[in-house]
Design a protein around this motif. Structure first.
Motif, short mmCIF file in Angstrom:
data_model
loop_
_atom_site.label_atom_id
_atom_site.label_comp_id
_atom_site.label_asym_id
_atom_site.label_seq_id
_atom_site.Cartn_x
_atom_site.Cartn_y
_atom_site.Cartn_z
N ILE A 276 -10.52 -5.11 3.25
CA ILE A 276 -10.29 -5.55 1.87
C ILE A 276 -11.13 -6.79 1.58
CG2 ILE A 276 -8.58 -6.41 0.21
CD1 ILE A 276 -6.56 -4.56 1.42
N THR A 312 -10.68 -2.80 9.88
CA THR A 312 -9.48 -2.15 9.38
C THR A 312 -8.96 -3.05 8.26
OG1 THR A 312 -8.31 -3.11 11.26
CG2 THR A 312 -8.95 -0.79 11.43
N GLN A 313 -7.82 -2.67 7.66
CA GLN A 313 -7.45 -3.29 6.38
C GLN A 313 -7.54 -4.83 6.38
OE1 GLN A 313 -4.30 -1.38 4.35
NE2 GLN A 313 -3.86 -3.06 2.97
N GLU A 314 -6.90 -5.48 7.36
CA GLU A 314 -6.92 -6.95 7.38
C GLU A 314 -7.48 -7.51 8.68
OE1 GLU A 314 -6.45 -8.63 4.73
OE2 GLU A 314 -5.25 -7.32 3.43
N LYS B 41 1.66 -2.79 3.38
CA LYS B 41 0.24 -3.01 3.06
C LYS B 41 -0.36 -1.80 2.35
CE LYS B 41 -2.00 -1.36 7.31
NZ LYS B 41 -2.94 -0.40 6.72
N THR B 42 0.21 -0.62 2.60
CA THR B 42 -0.31 0.60 1.97
C THR B 42 -0.24 0.53 0.45
OG1 THR B 42 0.29 1.94 3.86
CG2 THR B 42 0.06 3.10 1.76
N ASP B 281 -14.46 3.77 2.01
CA ASP B 281 -14.00 4.33 3.28
C ASP B 281 -14.63 5.71 3.50
OD1 ASP B 281 -11.58 3.71 5.35
OD2 ASP B 281 -11.94 5.85 5.15
N CYS B 343 -4.62 3.44 1.45
CA CYS B 343 -4.30 2.00 1.57
C CYS B 343 -5.43 1.17 0.95
CB CYS B 343 -4.12 1.59 3.03
SG CYS B 343 -3.00 2.61 4.00
N LEU B 344 -6.67 1.51 1.29
CA LEU B 344 -7.80 0.71 0.79
C LEU B 344 -8.02 0.95 -0.70
CD1 LEU B 344 -10.42 0.80 3.68
CD2 LEU B 344 -8.56 -0.81 3.25
#
Lengths: 370, 370
Positions: A276, A312-314, B41-42, B281, B343-344
């Motif tokens: 992100i 990955t996300q964070e 987080k999703t 992604d 999620c992203l």
């Protein structure tokens, strides 16, 4: 405030580099005798757009109506929305056309008809540019086609529309891997619109605006003869992609992401800037297969040699080369990440921390959404 | 409001599918006799987190302190921050520890020392989980190492820390291409924490929490014996990645992006959902090399067979197969895009439009930033 203090991850803008990048492109435009209409999608910040115009709210290009509305509210009165307007956005665009000079982009008869009709109904005369495909093959009309002339004439003949001219974007210059090929694409970009403009003028149409521009082509063009304005965007920040492709030096890159180490082992460090905070743009892999998802710099901006190897996300993972001494990177240590694609990374953040002489001297909010 | 009306691009959530996905995972947890602590987080939405707990603000997992703070403000009082806490975030985390039960994650002695010291100074006793690496090789201690036992003991002996147990995440299950390999990884995930928990208990430590969970492993596990809680996140939306990998059926996917056509030619259509609206992604390329950056669905949610072939900032390009009849997609036509990684994609939007029976029935804001 020093870089030890702000929360991480945060977007940083180096003020000195930003000013220098802005000055240089302003000089390019002045030297070529063309209007500079920077694309503000890169930074989405009215403060930065003013810097690009030496303090004034000059002409700008936007990629969303949300940007157009927010920049209009911040005092910008001459805005080009450089994506073909689609029927679902016309009502909203016309609201703004009542307040400022908002120039719209058309590349097909369906949207042209809908816009002409809606504008006439509102007794508006909306400035319009015809988007031309100079080889990017995304949007735009074929410059050599009969349809392009027909559409320009149709726009010019519509009482609700004010045909202003042509706009193109050599997005394919991003895939060029040498200065020579960027220069060739810059030539094609110019020729596509200048030659169509000449054909239209020969047919009796007035063509006031001939607009080109991408950061690579505005760095390496040979001539802008016949062009009236340029719309580069990325140049104000640059990034790992542009530096790898030769549009700038590495030390011109003005936007980085401040990040902290959350985990360290012998094999890797893990940062709190993930997919992100950085975006998953794959960057200049064609020229630099080991570029990863960004360069890890120290707080002074020097390359540590490390690259973000996985996102990955964070979490931003950095695989350590064998034998690498990671003692400088315990949990809590801070680094700056030079992103692959500054436009996409910047869009992930609600504000910039403005860096000058190692201190955070200001915070500039960004515009988000659509 | 129908799908013809909202601005595009917009994030859509299908309420019926969301409820069904939430119910199913709640049944999985109940069946296994474990606590469900979904990873928010999703979706980053307090409304959705309540749905995951049948209307109550139950236990949740977060990936940022911004999420922790916002969910606490929305009534959630039992939150696990499942990223190793780094020294720069301790002051902010402890502020929240005064208000709710915020459990922190540790995986190394440096952060443990800093947290213990800061907590003791504030006369707090902070609940802590030790993160264990079950094969993902991102964060976490080696479960078989002497260091893991040493660190657990050190935490348990700190007056400022309350050692609660172990947490792991089989992120590597995302790379598994068969149910058998996901099942094997789910077994390793469980074993890593359950066996370390047994060693710690044999050494006299109390281990109340044994926490595992990813959406793939929580779909295909054989046993959760010894596990006390699960932390799946993606299951509430699912996406093209999870459907391709067999974690769900295609018709379970609850989150899509509403988008409009801005350009059409014989070769392509171009949508107003680009790299920002969708994220870059790369999706399930290993199993489906032609997956592109998302599936183009019609407004009813049926696959058109088209894929997003290229993304730039605000343009999603769809190359048309030769002979494809694109007459249904003139400029202004609307589609829904099933993202590769929900999620992203969700993190790119400030709100969800909630879809029920073809109508938008609500809008739910999301939490952004760090």
């Amino acid at each position: 405030m020093t870089l030890a203090e702000p929360p991480t991850p945060s977007a940083l803008v180096d003020l000195g580099l930003l000013l220098r990048n802005a000055d240089r492109m302003r000089a390019v435009a002045a030297g070529a005798g063309v209007v500079l209409r920077p694309h503000v999608k890169t930074h989405k910040s009215p403060r930065i757009a003013r810097i690009q115009h030496a303090g004034r709210p000059g002409p700008i290009t936007v990629s969303t109506l949300a940007e157009a509305e927010a920049f209009a509210a911040a005092g910008f009165e001459d805005i080009t929305y450089a994506v073909p307007i689609e029927p679902g956005k016309i009502v909203r665009a016309l609201l703004l056309c009542r307040k400022i000079r908002l120039t719209l982009d058309l590349d097909g008869p369906e949207a042209a008809g809908a816009l002409a009709c809606a504008a006439a109904k509102e007794s508006l005369r909306v400035p319009v540019l015809l988007e031309v495909d100079c080889g990017d093959h995304r949007c735009g009309v074929e410059p050599e086609s009969a349809e392009s002339v027909e559409l320009a004439r149709r726009v010019a003949d519509s009482s609700g529309l004010d045909f202003r001219g042509l706009l193109t974007h050599a997005g394919h210059s991003y895939a060029a891997t040498s200065k020579e090929s960027v220069r060739r694409i810059a030539g094609e970009e110019r020729t596509a619109v200048v030659s169509l403009a000449e054909r239209l003028r020969a047919g009796g149409l007035e063509v006031s605006t001939v607009s080109v521009g991408s950061t690579p082509t505005m760095t390496h063009f040979e001539s802008l003869d016949g062009v009236t304005e340029i719309r580069p965007g990325n140049y104000v920040f640059f990034d790992a992609f542009q530096a790898s492709h030769g549009s700038c030096a590495w030390e011109d890159c003005a936007m980085t992401v401040l990040s902290a180490v959350v985990h360290r082992s012998e094999e890797r460090i893990v940062l709190d800037a993930g997919a992100i905070a950085l975006s998953k743009d794959e960057g200049p892999r064609d020229l630099d297969p080991s570029c990863g998802f960004g360069r890890v710099l120290d707080l002074e901006g020097s390359d540590t040699g490390l690259r973000i190897s996985k996102l990955t996300q964070e979490h931003g993972e950095v695989a350590l080369p064998s034998g690498f001494d990671a003692s400088r990177f315990p949990p809590g240590a801070r680094v700056r990440i030079l992103p692959n694609h500054s436009c996409l990374t910047a869009a992930q953040h609600a504000e910039y921390l403005v860096l000058e002489g190692g201190e955070i001297v200001d915070r500039w909010p960004t515009i988000r959404g659509w």
